[in-house]
Design a protein around this motif. Structure first.
Motif, PDB file in Angstrom:
ATOM      1  N   THR A  58       2.639   3.955   5.475  1.00  0.00           N
ATOM      2  CA  THR A  58       3.766   2.551   6.271  1.00  0.00           C
ATOM      3  C   THR A  58       4.937   3.247   5.747  1.00  0.00           C
ATOM      4  O   THR A  58       5.870   2.734   7.033  1.00  0.00           O
ATOM      5  N   GLY A  59       5.111   2.782   4.252  1.00  0.00           N
ATOM      6  CA  GLY A  59       6.237   2.897   3.849  1.00  0.00           C
ATOM      7  C   GLY A  59       6.416   1.411   3.689  1.00  0.00           C
ATOM      8  O   GLY A  59       7.986   1.153   3.415  1.00  0.00           O
ATOM      9  N   GLU A  60       5.412   0.217   3.666  1.00  0.00           N
ATOM     10  CA  GLU A  60       6.368  -0.700   4.053  1.00  0.00           C
ATOM     11  C   GLU A  60       5.219  -1.760   2.476  1.00  0.00           C
ATOM     12  O   GLU A  60       4.055  -1.028   2.633  1.00  0.00           O
ATOM     13  N   LYS A  61       5.635  -2.530   1.686  1.00  0.00           N
ATOM     14  CA  LYS A  61       4.456  -2.578   0.565  1.00  0.00           C
ATOM     15  C   LYS A  61       3.567  -3.322   0.692  1.00  0.00           C
ATOM     16  O   LYS A  61       4.373  -4.150   1.630  1.00  0.00           O
ATOM     17  N   GLN A  62       2.457  -3.363   1.366  1.00  0.00           N
ATOM     18  CA  GLN A  62       1.142  -4.457   1.483  1.00  0.00           C
ATOM     19  C   GLN A  62       0.423  -5.265   0.340  1.00  0.00           C
ATOM     20  O   GLN A  62       0.824  -4.621   0.003  1.00  0.00           O
ATOM     21  N   ASP A  63       0.209  -6.025   0.800  1.00  0.00           N
ATOM     22  CA  ASP A  63      -0.715  -7.393   0.302  1.00  0.00           C
ATOM     23  C   ASP A  63      -1.913  -6.711  -0.346  1.00  0.00           C
ATOM     24  O   ASP A  63      -2.569  -7.018   1.025  1.00  0.00           O
ATOM     25  N   PRO A  64      -2.059  -6.687  -1.076  1.00  0.00           N
ATOM     26  CA  PRO A  64      -3.321  -6.446  -1.476  1.00  0.00           C
ATOM     27  C   PRO A  64      -4.322  -8.096  -1.280  1.00  0.00           C
ATOM     28  O   PRO A  64      -5.454  -7.411  -0.260  1.00  0.00           O
ATOM     29  N   GLU A  65      -3.834  -8.891  -1.388  1.00  0.00           N
ATOM     30  CA  GLU A  65      -4.629 -10.559  -0.761  1.00  0.00           C
ATOM     31  C   GLU A  65      -4.830 -10.079   0.434  1.00  0.00           C
ATOM     32  O   GLU A  65      -5.221 -11.204   0.726  1.00  0.00           O
ATOM     33  N   ASP A  66      -4.057  -9.956   1.674  1.00  0.00           N
ATOM     34  CA  ASP A  66      -3.681 -10.418   2.781  1.00  0.00           C
ATOM     35  C   ASP A  66      -4.421  -9.477   3.684  1.00  0.00           C
ATOM     36  O   ASP A  66      -3.844  -7.615   4.059  1.00  0.00           O
ATOM     37  N   ILE A  67      -6.139  -9.122   3.500  1.00  0.00           N
ATOM     38  CA  ILE A  67      -6.991  -7.541   3.867  1.00  0.00           C
ATOM     39  C   ILE A  67      -6.707  -8.180   5.256  1.00  0.00           C
ATOM     40  O   ILE A  67      -6.912  -7.330   6.423  1.00  0.00           O
ATOM     41  N   ALA A  68      -6.195  -9.493   6.230  1.00  0.00           N
ATOM     42  CA  ALA A  68      -6.107  -9.315   7.916  1.00  0.00           C
ATOM     43  C   ALA A  68      -5.160  -8.235   7.741  1.00  0.00           C
ATOM     44  O   ALA A  68      -4.953  -7.742   8.630  1.00  0.00           O
ATOM     45  N   SER A  69      -4.070  -8.528   7.096  1.00  0.00           N
ATOM     46  CA  SER A  69      -2.468  -7.577   7.489  1.00  0.00           C
ATOM     47  C   SER A  69      -3.150  -6.335   6.914  1.00  0.00           C
ATOM     48  O   SER A  69      -2.889  -5.068   8.518  1.00  0.00           O
ATOM     49  N   LEU A  70      -4.217  -5.581   6.567  1.00  0.00           N
ATOM     50  CA  LEU A  70      -4.576  -4.338   6.109  1.00  0.00           C
ATOM     51  C   LEU A  70      -5.017  -3.862   7.341  1.00  0.00           C
ATOM     52  O   LEU A  70      -4.438  -2.839   7.748  1.00  0.00           O
ATOM     53  N   VAL A  71      -5.822  -4.776   8.040  1.00  0.00           N
ATOM     54  CA  VAL A  71      -7.142  -4.204   8.568  1.00  0.00           C
ATOM     55  C   VAL A  71      -6.160  -3.999  10.285  1.00  0.00           C
ATOM     56  O   VAL A  71      -5.752  -3.109  11.325  1.00  0.00           O
ATOM     57  N   GLU A  72      -4.714  -4.983  10.250  1.00  0.00           N
ATOM     58  CA  GLU A  72      -3.485  -5.161  11.328  1.00  0.00           C
ATOM     59  C   GLU A  72      -2.907  -4.047  11.335  1.00  0.00           C
ATOM     60  O   GLU A  72      -3.306  -3.104  12.413  1.00  0.00           O
ATOM     61  N   VAL A  73      -2.496  -3.473   9.814  1.00  0.00           N
ATOM     62  CA  VAL A  73      -1.804  -1.271   9.867  1.00  0.00           C
ATOM     63  C   VAL A  73      -2.539  -0.509  10.169  1.00  0.00           C
ATOM     64  O   VAL A  73      -2.090  -0.015  11.320  1.00  0.00           O
ATOM     65  N   ALA A  74      -3.894  -0.984  10.880  1.00  0.00           N
ATOM     66  CA  ALA A  74      -4.759  -0.207  10.952  1.00  0.00           C
ATOM     67  C   ALA A  74      -4.876   0.351  12.744  1.00  0.00           C
ATOM     68  O   ALA A  74      -4.793   0.964  13.135  1.00  0.00           O
ATOM     69  N   ARG A  75      -4.880  -1.393  13.157  1.00  0.00           N
ATOM     70  CA  ARG A  75      -4.932  -1.643  14.041  1.00  0.00           C
ATOM     71  C   ARG A  75      -3.764  -0.959  14.667  1.00  0.00           C
ATOM     72  O   ARG A  75      -3.779  -0.161  15.929  1.00  0.00           O
ATOM     73  N   GLN A  76      -2.663  -1.312  14.449  1.00  0.00           N
ATOM     74  CA  GLN A  76      -1.589  -0.709  14.958  1.00  0.00           C
ATOM     75  C   GLN A  76      -1.546   0.681  15.318  1.00  0.00           C
ATOM     76  O   GLN A  76      -1.072   1.454  16.175  1.00  0.00           O
ATOM     77  N   ARG A  77      -1.409   1.141  13.857  1.00  0.00           N
ATOM     78  CA  ARG A  77      -1.530   3.078  13.977  1.00  0.00           C
ATOM     79  C   ARG A  77      -2.340   3.860  14.871  1.00  0.00           C
ATOM     80  O   ARG A  77      -2.384   4.589  15.039  1.00  0.00           O
ATOM     81  N   LEU A  78      -3.672   3.040  14.371  1.00  0.00           N
ATOM     82  CA  LEU A  78      -4.428   3.897  15.222  1.00  0.00           C
ATOM     83  C   LEU A  78      -4.296   3.480  16.760  1.00  0.00           C
ATOM     84  O   LEU A  78      -5.395   4.615  17.770  1.00  0.00           O
TER      85      LEU A  78
END
Lengths: 713, 184
Positions: free
Chosen positions: A171-191
């Protein structure tokens, strides 16, 4: 296994064992799974349901070609096009051609192990097509350029930090490893974007219903629904073994599949597609292609032994309960398909070369077998598949020796006696050898080894044999190599327990090794020969019971009928003896009882031998006896998990044997018990050796000894 | 299982998979609830394909009440705009908390897949103990080709990162089941 590839494999295993995150993740995964699965099956007769599914799958597998024709007729009448791909290359060609004909450039996929089997993505990408995996785990490993490490949770080998790092790059944006919900969100948006843009969706299928021409996918994320709905073209790639005659069979499978996979009662989405459904993006009607993959399945379905492997539902439970998978993960325990079924399917779908390193890596602990929702004898098939390799590639020297020695009892026993003399200097007068010369058995330093007894049980027998003038029960004692030559004191303890109870015990001199080591080395003919010798020696006809203090021997003696099935002379005798085989704990409970308790609250933990709890289905008898004898019994989570011995397994895979043992001993130590009780001399060897190596004060006792000691006080 | 037990078991199992079950007396109440929760979550648009006649008029009124736009078709072009997908469910399965949604209409599928919240109206009379008790009905539905049939149990979820359960992987983040007493 060639030396070079063998060495490389062991290096990979060591690398995995050194990966602390992997170890922790897998331990948590397996621990959680055990609880969820148990809850999922609460109140259900799993054994009966699994047998039912196994039988239903077998019935379907007997008629795959008919089912295929029936399916094709129904599905094509509903507007689908059905293809049959003979092998992986053919399937890739068919799918690439559909892409070309439909002008599809952008492809989205939902999870399909079958597409992994044929390495589909690589091929489509080589044609200049853009392929995006939409299952979160699959997308992660696609971005990393890896294969799945588990059939249900493909990215289970990765930590949240590794995923965050990967998504930061993406994404070119810093992702927080402790925030799994937002990691899932990255996939949701991209995919979501990829899915809306795609021309073609590729899915797998969990069932193909011949009666209606429907295919079904079982998913949690819902990506398969989008993959089968948004693009104008849908290609379903389906292994031929997924064909079932009707909905009833599918529902039976569906009742077990999610429960076995994750402990869920049902997966979030079960989606049934029949024919070319509405699709505005394609002039109102979807273009649906269903590509069935043979790739050896039809031939396999006709094989009397190996067709069982095609019952697999792809739930992944054989990995979830496997102590080896729990230590090294799927990338080191499979090729494309992983876990116990992976070891077998790799040979058939990807060839002997891909399978040869893997096939020896099985403890035969039976955990996968008793958890399999399709009732597949996984450890048995693994040994038989390894037997195919031996037949093709010739027998290594160690197998040839095994055959020569095991079928010749006098020679075998002569060698065991010689071993006593050879080991004597190493033991320095003790009962355990702490340091073996390295050339003798490399990587064995994780445990001390017992010395061969100076006087084997067979030589002591004249002295020991109970004299019972009018016996009410006659028992033939089957010693087994370890009791006879290493731990005769365990048999002596047993005799003490039944003294004065009117039980006659005989020890047939011509009995030999039960033959399990031969079966483990895929030397079936040797195993049969030894079985015949033992049947002749034991003369079970004259006895009420054939008792053995070794769980492994007991469960193997119970297998003689299977081993000798169809043998006109021996099959009947094998059945007869198998029915009389009994383990110590069950025998005591049934026939002998215990003296009044006297262990005075000594804290004891118990190790359930694989071949007792799963091999014979005896789960509680030993623990009940310990309590009855006055022990303060202390349970722990992994009581029924293998100790890592597995006979010659611990010599072939010492690094894994040690790691599996270590986990068990850690849990035992945490119970605070000062005695660890088990009822198999092989387990005693492993546990005692490991504890001695650690300098632990915990003593290991065979159940016979633990009960005898309680009585002595 | 009697009707009351079915209802209880269905409620327990649906909630165990993070669905929200709300008993409603009639369709009007179901529509009002759907519109309300959409507005409360900041949604501006509700997608509800497959409703007709008086039902549609009632739904329209409920949406107007909450200031929501109601759309019933062309969902592909409106992706990302509708917050809620409102559909019927054909049957409910108590054993697993599952709803069975006949999804052959593409618009209906999009409403249940591309929305943030899926609201399904399920007649309580159509609850069954397990999938096997629905076998004949399901078989007939599958035989009516071409078709698309969905068993839905809770909102979309994933455990693919360290097995941490996270809702809303690809489909709706919430599933609301309006259990309709009317006519039961």
């Amino acid at each position: 296994m060639s030396r070079a590839s063998g060495r490389e494999y062991h290096q990979r295993l060591k690398g995995a064992l050194d990966n602390t995150f992997l170890g922790q993740t897998l331990a948590r995964f397996q621990g959680n799974y055990r609880g969820s699965r148990q809850a999922g099956f609460a109140g259900m007769d799993f054994e009966a349901l699994a047998a039912e599914v196994g039988a239903a799958k077998d019935a379907a597998l007997g008629h795959l070609e008919e089912l295929y024709q029936q399916f094709k007729a129904k599905a094509e009448a509903a507007g689908a096009t059905v293809h049959l791909a003979h092998d992986a290359a053919h399937a890739r060609e068919i799918i690439a051609k559909i892409a070309a004909q439909t002008g599809s450039r952008r492809i989205i996929k939902s999870k399909s192990m079958t597409s992994e089997e044929i390495h589909l993505n690589r091929h489509l990408e080589a044609q200049g097509l853009k392929v995006t995996e939409t299952d979160l785990g699959e997308w992660i490993i696609q971005l990393r350029g890896e294969g799945p490490s588990h059939m249900v949770a493909p990215a289970i080998h990765l930590s949240r930090s590794e995923v965050a790092e990967l998504f930061t790059q993406v994404t070119g944006e810093k992702q927080d490893p402790e925030d799994i919900a937002s990691l899932v969100e990255v996939a949701r948006q991209r995919l979501r974007r990829a899915m809306l843009e795609a021309d073609m969706g590729i899915s797998g299928a969990n069932f193909a219903l011949a009666s209606t021409g429907s295919i079904a996918t079982v998913t949690n994320e819902g990506n398969a629904r989008l993959v089968t709905t948004l693009p104008r073209v849908h290609v379903a790639l389906v292994g031929l073994e997924k064909l079932v005659p009707d909905l009833n069979t599918a529902l039976k499978i569906l009742r077990l599949l999610p429960r076995s996979a994750t402990g869920q009662l049902i997966s979030t989405y079960v989606t049934w597609v029949t024919g070319a459904v509405e699709c505005a993006a394609n002039r109102g009607k979807k273009e649906l292609h269903i590509v069935f993959l043979d790739n050896g399945r039809l031939a396999l379905s006709q094989d009397p032994v190996f067709s069982q492997a095609l019952r697999c539902l792809r739930c992944g439970s054989c990995a979830n309960v496997c102590p080896i998978f729990g230590k090294v993960g799927g990338h080191n325990y499979g090729h494309v398909y992983i876990g116990a079924i992976g070891l077998i399917l790799t040979y058939f779908y990807h060839g002997p070369e891909a399978a040869q390193e893997l096939l020896g890596n099985c403890l035969n602990c039976q955990a996968c077998k008793v958890n399999c929702p399709a009732n597949i004898d996984l450890p048995g098939l693994i040994k038989k598949t390894a037997g195919l390799l031996l037949a093709e590639q010739g027998r290594p020297i160690k197998n040839q020796l095994l055959r020569r020695v095991l079928t010749n009892r006098p020679l075998f026993h002569f060698l065991l006696r010689r071993a006593y003399l050879a080991q004597k200097p190493l033991a320095r007068g003790g009962r355990l050898i702490r340091h073996l010369p390295l050339f003798f058995a490399p990587d064995q330093e994780f445990r001390s080894l017992p010395v061969v007894a100076a006087e084997p049980l067979r030589d002591r027998w004249r002295r020991l044999a109970p004299k019972v003038p009018k016996p009410r029960l006659r028992v033939a004692l089957f010693g087994g190599c370890l009791i006879d030559f290493v731990y005769p004191e365990q048999a002596e303890a047993f005799l003490g327990l039944i003294k004065g109870k009117g039980i006659q015990v005989d020890y047939a001199r011509d009995q030999s090794c039960c033959g399990l080591p031969a079966a483990m080395a895929s030397e079936e003919e040797t195993a049969r020969e030894v079985a015949r010798q033992n049947l002749a020696a034991m003369e079970a006809e004259w006895y009420d019971y054939v008792l053995t203090l070794c769980a492994s021997c007991a469960s193997h003696l119970k297998k003689y009928p299977e081993l000798l099935a169809g043998d006109p002379v021996w099959a009947g005798r094998a059945e007869h003896m198998a029915a009389k085989v009994i383990d110590l704990a069950s025998f005591l409970q049934k026939e002998a009882g215990l003296e009044p308790a006297a262990a005075q609250g000594k804290a004891a933990a118990y190790h359930a031998p694989c071949h007792l709890c799963r091999g014979l289905g005896v789960h509680d008898a030993s623990k009940e006896l310990l309590r009855e004898a006055g022990y303060d019994y202390r349970p722990y989570d992994d009581e029924e998990v293998c100790c890592g011995f597995g006979g010659s397994y611990s010599l072939d895979f010492p690094e894994l044997s040690a790691a599996i043992l270590e986990r068990k001993l850690r849990q035992v130590a945490a119970t605070g018990a000062d005695t660890l009780v088990t009822d198999c001399p092989g387990c005693v060897l492993q546990l005692e050796g490991g504890l001695d190596h650690l300098g632990s004060p915990i003593r290991v006792r065979h159940l016979a000894q633990a009960l005898a000691e309680a009585k002595d006080k | 299982m009697n009707q009351n037990e079915l209802r209880q078991e269905f409620g327990r199992k649906a909630e165990a998979v993070s669905a929200v079950v709300t008993p409603v007396a009639d369709l009007a109440q179901a529509f009002a609830q759907a519109a309300r929760l959409t507005a409360l979550q900041g949604g501006k648009c509700l997608a509800a394909p497959g409703w007709e006649g008086a039902d549609l008029a009632a739904l329209k009124a409920a949406c107007e009440q909450e200031g929501l736009e109601l759309i019933t078709q062309g969902l592909r072009e409106r992706t990302g705009e509708f917050h809620t997908g409102l559909t019927r469910a054909r049957w409910g399965v108590a054993e697993t908390g599952t709803i069975v949604v006949e999804s052959s209409s593409e618009e209906l599928r999009l409403a249940t897949m591309l929305s943030e919240v899926h609201v399904a109206v399920l007649p309580a009379a159509n609850l069954r103990a397990d999938l096997f008790s629905l076998e004949q009905e399901l078989d007939r539905t599958l035989a009516d080709a071409p078709g698309y049939l969905a068993f839905i149990s809770g909102p979309s979820r994933t455990g693919d990162i360290e097995l941490v359960l996270t809702l809303g992987a690809h489909g709706p983040r919430q599933l609301h089941i309006m259990l309709l007493e009317e006519g039961s």
